[in-house]
Enzyme design. Structure first.
Site, PDB file in Angstrom:
ATOM      1  N   ARG A 170       7.043  26.996  41.382  1.00 34.89           N
ATOM      2  CA  ARG A 170       8.000  28.030  41.039  1.00 34.89           C
ATOM      3  C   ARG A 170       9.425  27.473  40.920  1.00 34.89           C
ATOM      4  NH1 ARG A 170      11.029  30.475  43.935  1.00 34.89           N
ATOM      5  NH2 ARG A 170      10.891  32.386  42.746  1.00 34.89           N
ATOM      6  N   ILE A 189      15.295  36.606  55.730  1.00 34.74           N
ATOM      7  CA  ILE A 189      15.417  36.115  54.348  1.00 34.74           C
ATOM      8  C   ILE A 189      14.213  36.490  53.486  1.00 34.74           C
ATOM      9  CG2 ILE A 189      15.800  34.063  52.905  1.00 34.74           C
ATOM     10  CD1 ILE A 189      18.117  34.495  54.848  1.00 34.74           C
ATOM     11  N   LYS A 239      13.719  17.483  49.719  1.00 35.58           N
ATOM     12  CA  LYS A 239      13.033  18.165  48.596  1.00 35.58           C
ATOM     13  C   LYS A 239      13.987  19.169  47.951  1.00 35.58           C
ATOM     14  CE  LYS A 239      10.230  21.884  49.352  1.00 35.58           C
ATOM     15  NZ  LYS A 239      10.545  23.070  48.531  1.00 35.58           N
ATOM     16  N   ASN A 240      14.656  19.986  48.764  1.00 34.99           N
ATOM     17  CA  ASN A 240      15.450  21.078  48.198  1.00 34.99           C
ATOM     18  C   ASN A 240      16.796  20.633  47.652  1.00 34.99           C
ATOM     19  OD1 ASN A 240      13.298  22.678  48.730  1.00 34.99           O
ATOM     20  ND2 ASN A 240      14.197  23.697  50.507  1.00 34.99           N
ATOM     21  N   ARG A 279       3.359  19.361  49.421  1.00 32.75           N
ATOM     22  CA  ARG A 279       4.427  19.774  48.493  1.00 32.75           C
ATOM     23  C   ARG A 279       5.779  19.296  49.011  1.00 32.75           C
ATOM     24  NH1 ARG A 279       5.433  25.455  48.087  1.00 32.75           N
ATOM     25  NH2 ARG A 279       7.221  24.523  47.028  1.00 32.75           N
ATOM     26  N   ARG A 297       9.761  36.751  45.535  1.00 28.93           N
ATOM     27  CA  ARG A 297      10.642  35.727  44.964  1.00 28.93           C
ATOM     28  C   ARG A 297      11.147  36.114  43.566  1.00 28.93           C
ATOM     29  NH1 ARG A 297       9.173  30.920  47.769  1.00 28.93           N
ATOM     30  NH2 ARG A 297      11.229  30.121  47.237  1.00 28.93           N
ATOM     31  N   PRO A 298      11.735  37.297  43.389  1.00 28.05           N
ATOM     32  CA  PRO A 298      12.217  37.677  42.055  1.00 28.05           C
ATOM     33  C   PRO A 298      13.339  36.750  41.560  1.00 28.05           C
ATOM     34  CG  PRO A 298      12.994  39.215  43.720  1.00 28.05           C
ATOM     35  CD  PRO A 298      12.076  38.261  44.421  1.00 28.05           C
ATOM     36  N   ILE A 299      13.646  36.819  40.273  1.00 24.89           N
ATOM     37  CA  ILE A 299      14.715  35.972  39.709  1.00 24.89           C
ATOM     38  C   ILE A 299      15.773  36.822  38.999  1.00 24.89           C
ATOM     39  CG2 ILE A 299      13.286  33.899  39.461  1.00 24.89           C
ATOM     40  CD1 ILE A 299      13.004  34.668  36.453  1.00 24.89           C
ATOM     41  N   ASP A 300      15.886  38.088  39.418  1.00 26.78           N
ATOM     42  CA  ASP A 300      16.829  39.004  38.762  1.00 26.78           C
ATOM     43  C   ASP A 300      18.270  38.494  38.802  1.00 26.78           C
ATOM     44  OD1 ASP A 300      16.214  39.469  41.503  1.00 26.78           O
ATOM     45  OD2 ASP A 300      17.492  41.232  41.486  1.00 26.78           O
ATOM     46  N   LEU A 301      18.680  37.896  39.909  1.00 24.82           N
ATOM     47  CA  LEU A 301      20.074  37.405  39.992  1.00 24.82           C
ATOM     48  C   LEU A 301      20.307  36.250  39.009  1.00 24.82           C
ATOM     49  CD1 LEU A 301      20.933  37.367  43.815  1.00 24.82           C
ATOM     50  CD2 LEU A 301      21.171  39.214  42.156  1.00 24.82           C
ATOM     51  N   CYS A 326       5.143  33.902  45.892  1.00 24.59           N
ATOM     52  CA  CYS A 326       4.197  33.124  46.695  1.00 24.59           C
ATOM     53  C   CYS A 326       3.920  33.948  47.937  1.00 24.59           C
ATOM     54  CB  CYS A 326       4.793  31.759  47.037  1.00 24.59           C
ATOM     55  SG  CYS A 326       6.211  31.874  48.096  1.00 24.59           S
ATOM     56  N   ASP A 349      13.371  28.170  56.808  1.00 27.21           N
ATOM     57  CA  ASP A 349      12.322  27.165  56.571  1.00 27.21           C
ATOM     58  C   ASP A 349      11.828  26.527  57.872  1.00 27.21           C
ATOM     59  OD1 ASP A 349      13.646  25.958  53.397  1.00 27.21           O
ATOM     60  OD2 ASP A 349      12.522  27.746  53.959  1.00 27.21           O
TER      61      ASP A 349
HETATM   62  C1  EPZ Z   1      15.392  28.162  48.365  1.00 27.85           C
HETATM   63  O1  EPZ Z   1      14.512  29.105  47.766  1.00 27.85           O
HETATM   64  C2  EPZ Z   1      14.494  27.101  48.981  1.00 27.85           C
HETATM   65  N1  EPZ Z   1      13.690  26.467  47.940  1.00 27.85           N
HETATM   66  C3  EPZ Z   1      13.566  27.753  50.014  1.00 27.85           C
HETATM   67  O2  EPZ Z   1      12.794  26.708  50.618  1.00 27.85           O
HETATM   68  C4  EPZ Z   1      14.427  28.416  51.081  1.00 27.85           C
HETATM   69  O3  EPZ Z   1      13.586  29.068  52.004  1.00 27.85           O
HETATM   70  C5  EPZ Z   1      15.365  29.440  50.428  1.00 27.85           C
HETATM   71  O4  EPZ Z   1      16.161  28.783  49.406  1.00 27.85           O
HETATM   72  C6  EPZ Z   1      16.312  30.091  51.433  1.00 27.85           C
HETATM   73  O5  EPZ Z   1      17.083  29.105  52.055  1.00 27.85           O
HETATM   74  C7  EPZ Z   1      14.233  25.466  47.209  1.00 27.85           C
HETATM   75  O6  EPZ Z   1      15.398  25.129  47.365  1.00 27.85           O
HETATM   76  C8  EPZ Z   1      13.335  24.812  46.188  1.00 27.85           C
HETATM   77  P1  EPZ Z   1      16.852  32.354  47.638  1.00 27.85           P
HETATM   78  P2  EPZ Z   1      15.127  30.244  46.767  1.00 27.85           P
HETATM   79  O7  EPZ Z   1      17.123  32.564  46.189  1.00 27.85           O
HETATM   80  O8  EPZ Z   1      16.257  29.680  46.003  1.00 27.85           O
HETATM   81  C9  EPZ Z   1      15.711  36.956  47.140  1.00 27.85           C
HETATM   82  C10 EPZ Z   1      10.843  25.574  51.238  1.00 27.85           C
HETATM   83  O9  EPZ Z   1      10.009  25.807  52.115  1.00 27.85           O
HETATM   84  N2  EPZ Z   1      16.095  36.799  45.721  1.00 27.85           N
HETATM   85  O10 EPZ Z   1      17.971  31.945  48.521  1.00 27.85           O
HETATM   86  O11 EPZ Z   1      14.001  30.846  46.027  1.00 27.85           O
HETATM   87  C11 EPZ Z   1      14.476  36.139  47.499  1.00 27.85           C
HETATM   88  O12 EPZ Z   1      13.309  36.847  47.183  1.00 27.85           O
HETATM   89  C12 EPZ Z   1      11.373  26.701  50.401  1.00 27.85           C
HETATM   90  O13 EPZ Z   1      11.315  24.433  50.992  1.00 27.85           O
HETATM   91  C13 EPZ Z   1      16.117  37.917  44.900  1.00 27.85           C
HETATM   92  O14 EPZ Z   1      15.810  39.038  45.332  1.00 27.85           O
HETATM   93  O15 EPZ Z   1      15.674  31.298  47.830  1.00 27.85           O
HETATM   94  C14 EPZ Z   1      14.651  35.929  48.986  1.00 27.85           C
HETATM   95  O16 EPZ Z   1      14.182  37.072  49.665  1.00 27.85           O
HETATM   96  C15 EPZ Z   1      10.723  28.043  50.747  1.00 27.85           C
HETATM   97  N3  EPZ Z   1      16.471  37.770  43.595  1.00 27.85           N
HETATM   98  C16 EPZ Z   1      16.178  35.829  49.155  1.00 27.85           C
HETATM   99  O17 EPZ Z   1      16.742  36.396  47.968  1.00 27.85           O
HETATM  100  C17 EPZ Z   1      16.832  36.557  43.078  1.00 27.85           C
HETATM  101  O18 EPZ Z   1      17.174  36.489  41.872  1.00 27.85           O
HETATM  102  C18 EPZ Z   1      16.684  34.392  49.279  1.00 27.85           C
HETATM  103  O19 EPZ Z   1      16.144  33.664  48.200  1.00 27.85           O
HETATM  104  C19 EPZ Z   1      16.805  35.427  43.925  1.00 27.85           C
HETATM  105  C20 EPZ Z   1      16.441  35.567  45.235  1.00 27.85           C
END
Ligand code: EPZ
Length: 416
Positions: free
Chosen positions: A92, A327, A22-23, A397, A121-125, A116, A305
């Protein structure tokens, strides 16, 4: 009914084929938008996140054809877009389309992909990095409008590792003018698969699999066919099922090399793990023991995960154990439900403390998110008696058919 019914207590025996990742497929579908032509994507898992992503792509004037596990995407007609808010709210991962759409159309309007239950799950980066590449982002109450006259390369030093931000910046960089460097990039296998797809389509990316990606923008990407790698998290889920229930199983197509930390954690609990060309064998004959201090980390560490699935296994292991989540800020949603099944488990801050019990008993349970829901299925299969797990849609999902897979391994699990 949107539920699963389980009669627990069976030891597991048998083989299950591990579905496509999926990912990995979600960012690869986004990458297909970068190609002014047709891509064929094989081993695409039949899961609701992919269904929603394909619907979203169709709303962006992509032609999408699905034939079993093969998806054909024709992105030649991709136009300016306002992403339908219902699709964004449902999934998302729609944020993953941002980099590609800006590269293709120069303009995207979308609402914020909500958080969720596992975290904000912010997107600031993502937004910060795109601004550095020539994107003007006007934030609104519930979303934002992003515009660019043309993406330009930039140097990004991510303050912490983010899978999604790394993926979005790679997708924005491959057709940008000039060079892009991403320092502190995530190294997850799903990013390696995305870069592999893009390189095969003509992208110029160096440092794949390392924390430093160097991308030289190219004029155009060409059509390709690509096979999605097996899902290491689904494979790890069924490995944990064997830890919970005991027995001897074979995970066909499991990506053994990507599962070193998971296999090591299972071996520390007493499982016998063997890597083979065609998959991973797992034997759990004796009662499991607690792993020494499990901590979730970015790849190649133990994956967040699989944290819930291993919590279920630890509930039934001998001794006292601790698991730390580093995480996400709220990923212990199944603790109260495991307590309802008789587990001696409690959480404090980012740690869960477990005192293993001999047996769990079945209960009426509720999935609240994808991986926690899958973990409840494992706990139900190991527990004595009947369990009902509601909100099956969360599990669908990311798992094609967890009941069919668990039945193939000898569990008594059925859709309700
Ligand atoms: C991906 O989510 C995966 N989803 C997640 O899998 C996985 O748990 C996660 O990476 C960590 O490995 C998909 O690939 C679709 P991150 P992602 O950006 O990209 C914070 C599943 O069950 N953050 O690495 O959203 C964030 O809040 C899902 O399949 C910011 O603060 O994860 C988190 O605490 C769940 N600002 C940490 O970083 C940002 O702009 C890691 O998030 C982006 C992230």
């Amino acid at each position: 009914m949107d539920a699963i019914q389980i009669y627990g207590g069976n030891c597991l025996h048998g083989q299950v084929r591990i579905q496509g990742s999926k990912n990995a497929v979600l960012p690869i579908l986004s990458a297909a938008l970068l190609i002014d032509g047709v891509c064929e994507i094989e081993n695409c898992p039949v899961i609701s996140d992919v269904y929603h992503m394909l619907r979203l792509m169709e709303s962006l004037c992509c032609k999408v054809e699905r034939n079993g596990h093969t998806v054909r995407v024709d992105a030649s007609g991709v136009s300016r877009c306002d992403m339908p808010s219902d699709s964004v709210s449902v999934m998302r991962s729609s944020i993953m389309l941002l980099g590609s759409l800006l590269a293709r159309t120069g303009s995207v309007s979308m609402q914020y992909p909500g958080g969720c239950v596992i975290g904000k799950r912010p997107i600031d980066l993502h937004l910060e990095g795109l601004r550095k590449m020539g994107v003007v982002i006007r934030e609104r109450e519930d979303g934002f409008d992003a515009e660019t006259k043309g993406l330009t390369g930039a140097v990004h030093r991510l303050p912490f590792i983010s899978v999604g931000a790394t993926e979005n910046l790679v997708l924005a960089a491959v057709l940008a003018k000039g060079e892009t460097v991403i320092e502190n990039a995530a190294r997850e296998p799903e990013i390696v698969a995305l870069c592999d797809f893009l390189q095969k389509a003509g992208a110029d990316i160096e440092g794949v699999g390392t924390k430093r990606l160097h991308i030289r923008g190219v004029e155009k990407l060409h059509e390709i066919s690509y096979r999605v790698p097996a899902d290491r998290i689904v494979a790890g889920t069924y490995l944990a099922a064997c830890l919970c229930c005991g027995g001897e199983i074979f995970l066909k197509d499991a990506p053994c090399v990507q599962m070193k930390a998971v296999s090591a954690a299972a071996a520390s609990m007493g499982a016998e793990i063997e890597e083979h060309e065609e998959g991973l064998s797992v034997v759990c004959k004796e009662r499991r023991v607690m792993p020494p201090g499990l901590i979730t980390e970015c790849y190649p560490g133990f994956p967040t995960d699989l944290q819930s699935a291993f919590l279920a296994a630890m509930s039934l292991a001998d001794g006292e154990g601790v698991l730390e989540e580093t995480i996400f800020e709220n990923r212990f949603r199944i603790v109260p439900q495991l307590q309802q099944m008789g587990a001696k488990i409690s959480c404090q801050d980012s740690r869960v403390y477990v005192s293993g019990v001999k047996t769990l008993h079945g209960a009426i349970l509720k999935a609240e998110e994808l991986r926690g829901g899958a973990a409840l299925v494992l706990a139900g299969c190991a527990a004595e008696g009947k369990s009902i797990i509601k909100n099956r849609h969360f599990i669908e999902r990311g798992y094609e058919d967890i009941c069919l897979d668990m039945r193939a391994l000898g569990a008594d699990a059925a859709l309700l």
